[in-house]
Design a protein around this motif. Sequence first.
Motif, PDB file in Angstrom:
ATOM      1  N   PHE A 141       0.845  -1.197   0.000  1.00 35.65           N
ATOM      2  CA  PHE A 141       0.000   0.000   0.000  1.00 35.65           C
ATOM      3  C   PHE A 141       0.881   1.247   0.000  1.00 35.65           C
ATOM      4  O   PHE A 141       0.518   2.282   0.550  1.00 35.65           O
ATOM      5  CB  PHE A 141      -0.947   0.010   1.201  1.00 35.65           C
ATOM      6  N   ASN A 142       2.048   1.131  -0.658  1.00 33.63           N
ATOM      7  CA  ASN A 142       2.890   2.305  -0.860  1.00 33.63           C
ATOM      8  C   ASN A 142       2.307   3.103  -2.023  1.00 33.63           C
ATOM      9  O   ASN A 142       2.491   2.757  -3.187  1.00 33.63           O
ATOM     10  CB  ASN A 142       4.329   1.879  -1.146  1.00 33.63           C
ATOM     11  N   GLU A 143       1.570   4.139  -1.672  1.00 31.50           N
ATOM     12  CA  GLU A 143       0.817   4.912  -2.646  1.00 31.50           C
ATOM     13  C   GLU A 143       1.696   5.958  -3.337  1.00 31.50           C
ATOM     14  O   GLU A 143       2.765   6.327  -2.830  1.00 31.50           O
ATOM     15  CB  GLU A 143      -0.346   5.626  -1.944  1.00 31.50           C
ATOM     16  N   PRO A 144       1.264   6.457  -4.508  1.00 34.78           N
ATOM     17  CA  PRO A 144       1.976   7.561  -5.155  1.00 34.78           C
ATOM     18  C   PRO A 144       2.149   8.725  -4.189  1.00 34.78           C
ATOM     19  O   PRO A 144       1.225   9.089  -3.461  1.00 34.78           O
ATOM     20  CB  PRO A 144       1.053   7.931  -6.322  1.00 34.78           C
ATOM     21  N   ASP A 145       3.349   9.309  -4.188  1.00 30.03           N
ATOM     22  CA  ASP A 145       3.680  10.349  -3.220  1.00 30.03           C
ATOM     23  C   ASP A 145       4.784  11.211  -3.819  1.00 30.03           C
ATOM     24  O   ASP A 145       5.245  10.974  -4.937  1.00 30.03           O
ATOM     25  CB  ASP A 145       4.148   9.690  -1.910  1.00 30.03           C
ATOM     26  N   ASP A 146       5.243  12.196  -3.049  1.00 34.93           N
ATOM     27  CA  ASP A 146       6.374  13.001  -3.499  1.00 34.93           C
ATOM     28  C   ASP A 146       7.690  12.462  -2.957  1.00 34.93           C
ATOM     29  O   ASP A 146       8.757  13.032  -3.186  1.00 34.93           O
ATOM     30  CB  ASP A 146       6.196  14.478  -3.112  1.00 34.93           C
ATOM     31  N   LYS A 147       7.623  11.328  -2.232  1.00 35.84           N
ATOM     32  CA  LYS A 147       8.831  10.681  -1.721  1.00 35.84           C
ATOM     33  C   LYS A 147       8.530   9.210  -1.486  1.00 35.84           C
ATOM     34  O   LYS A 147       7.374   8.807  -1.346  1.00 35.84           O
ATOM     35  CB  LYS A 147       9.285  11.330  -0.409  1.00 35.84           C
ATOM     36  N   PHE A 148       9.598   8.402  -1.469  1.00 32.35           N
ATOM     37  CA  PHE A 148       9.459   6.991  -1.126  1.00 32.35           C
ATOM     38  C   PHE A 148       9.490   6.852   0.393  1.00 32.35           C
ATOM     39  O   PHE A 148      10.370   7.404   1.044  1.00 32.35           O
ATOM     40  CB  PHE A 148      10.592   6.162  -1.733  1.00 32.35           C
ATOM     41  N   LYS A 156      -2.536   6.467   4.450  1.00 36.02           N
ATOM     42  CA  LYS A 156      -3.865   6.953   4.082  1.00 36.02           C
ATOM     43  C   LYS A 156      -4.067   6.597   2.614  1.00 36.02           C
ATOM     44  O   LYS A 156      -3.320   7.052   1.750  1.00 36.02           O
ATOM     45  CB  LYS A 156      -3.969   8.476   4.284  1.00 36.02           C
ATOM     46  N   LEU A 157      -5.057   5.774   2.326  1.00 34.59           N
ATOM     47  CA  LEU A 157      -5.243   5.257   0.977  1.00 34.59           C
ATOM     48  C   LEU A 157      -5.797   6.316   0.029  1.00 34.59           C
ATOM     49  O   LEU A 157      -6.671   7.099   0.393  1.00 34.59           O
ATOM     50  CB  LEU A 157      -6.174   4.039   1.003  1.00 34.59           C
ATOM     51  N   THR A 215      10.272   7.223 -10.038  1.00 35.44           N
ATOM     52  CA  THR A 215       9.647   8.341  -9.338  1.00 35.44           C
ATOM     53  C   THR A 215       8.704   7.820  -8.269  1.00 35.44           C
ATOM     54  O   THR A 215       8.034   6.794  -8.483  1.00 35.44           O
ATOM     55  CB  THR A 215       8.864   9.245 -10.311  1.00 35.44           C
ATOM     56  N   PRO A 216       8.630   8.489  -7.117  1.00 37.87           N
ATOM     57  CA  PRO A 216       7.681   8.053  -6.080  1.00 37.87           C
ATOM     58  C   PRO A 216       6.230   8.229  -6.502  1.00 37.87           C
ATOM     59  O   PRO A 216       5.338   7.704  -5.851  1.00 37.87           O
ATOM     60  CB  PRO A 216       8.034   8.940  -4.880  1.00 37.87           C
ATOM     61  N   GLU A 217       5.999   8.947  -7.599  1.00 37.48           N
ATOM     62  CA  GLU A 217       4.635   9.058  -8.125  1.00 37.48           C
ATOM     63  C   GLU A 217       4.178   7.746  -8.756  1.00 37.48           C
ATOM     64  O   GLU A 217       2.984   7.528  -8.959  1.00 37.48           O
ATOM     65  CB  GLU A 217       4.556  10.205  -9.138  1.00 37.48           C
ATOM     66  N   VAL A 218       5.143   6.878  -9.088  1.00 40.57           N
ATOM     67  CA  VAL A 218       4.869   5.497  -9.525  1.00 40.57           C
ATOM     68  C   VAL A 218       5.733   4.608  -8.642  1.00 40.57           C
ATOM     69  O   VAL A 218       6.851   4.243  -9.005  1.00 40.57           O
ATOM     70  CB  VAL A 218       5.215   5.279 -11.018  1.00 40.57           C
ATOM     71  N   PRO A 219       5.252   4.256  -7.437  1.00 42.93           N
ATOM     72  CA  PRO A 219       6.095   3.547  -6.473  1.00 42.93           C
ATOM     73  C   PRO A 219       6.793   2.306  -7.024  1.00 42.93           C
ATOM     74  O   PRO A 219       7.942   2.037  -6.684  1.00 42.93           O
ATOM     75  CB  PRO A 219       5.110   3.198  -5.359  1.00 42.93           C
TER      76      PRO A 219
END
Length: 241
Positions: A141-148, A156-157, A215-219
């Motif tokens: 559940f590592n969601e797209p984000d601005d960081k890993f 938070k899903l 990119t953390p936008e695509v974990p």
Amino acid sequence: MKIIVVDNYNEMSKKAANIIASCIVLKPNSVLGLATGSTPLGVYKELIKLYENSDVDFSNVCTFNLDEYYGITKDNDQSYSYYMKENFFKHVNLKEENTHIPDGTCKNVDTMCQSYEDIIKQHGGIDVQILGIGQNGHIGFNEPDDKFVADTHLVKLKEDTVNANSRFFETIEDVPKEAVSMGIKAIMKAKKIILIANGINKAEAIYKTIKEDVTPEVPASILQFHSDVTVIVDKEAASKL
């Protein structure tokens, strides 16, 4: 990164199960990282068949699940604890004490997350990690984000993840909005990773994971940096490669 394109879901499941079984034969006390959702169901069915045919023995195997919904009990039929028991654990000779799933009801989440990390380390890390992939590129559940996010943590899903998971619940309001997930670091420390995906709805995520920048936008794109990743996809999921 090794890419295997197969004809269909059944072939994908058999291929992944055979790789996992081979690893267990070579190392009977293997540590497996397990995923949930609809995609791995076929893999578990194939592993059960291999066990029933005496081709693989799980008696010394240890497992760690990627994630668990936060706020629902283990006996809830939508919990991943229930999923694993019904779809895999009770059908093979895994010892209950050797199976580990994050606690979705623990009040002290940070302590529980750190403990989960510690137990994985005590077992020498994960030998084989099986991963599915979300339409938005999430793993676990590592969601797209601005960081890993490195470590096991409360997530938070995203709305699209909640919507995708709503097919398993009576109403979308019943879908948990948070989950505990193994972090990117624990996943990347696995010695071997198997990513499985099927269907046209996963084609864009697979393309971005394999072909575009990390990119953390695509974990899942972080897997480009791992030394031993096998991606097994059906023709539809591979259609944009």
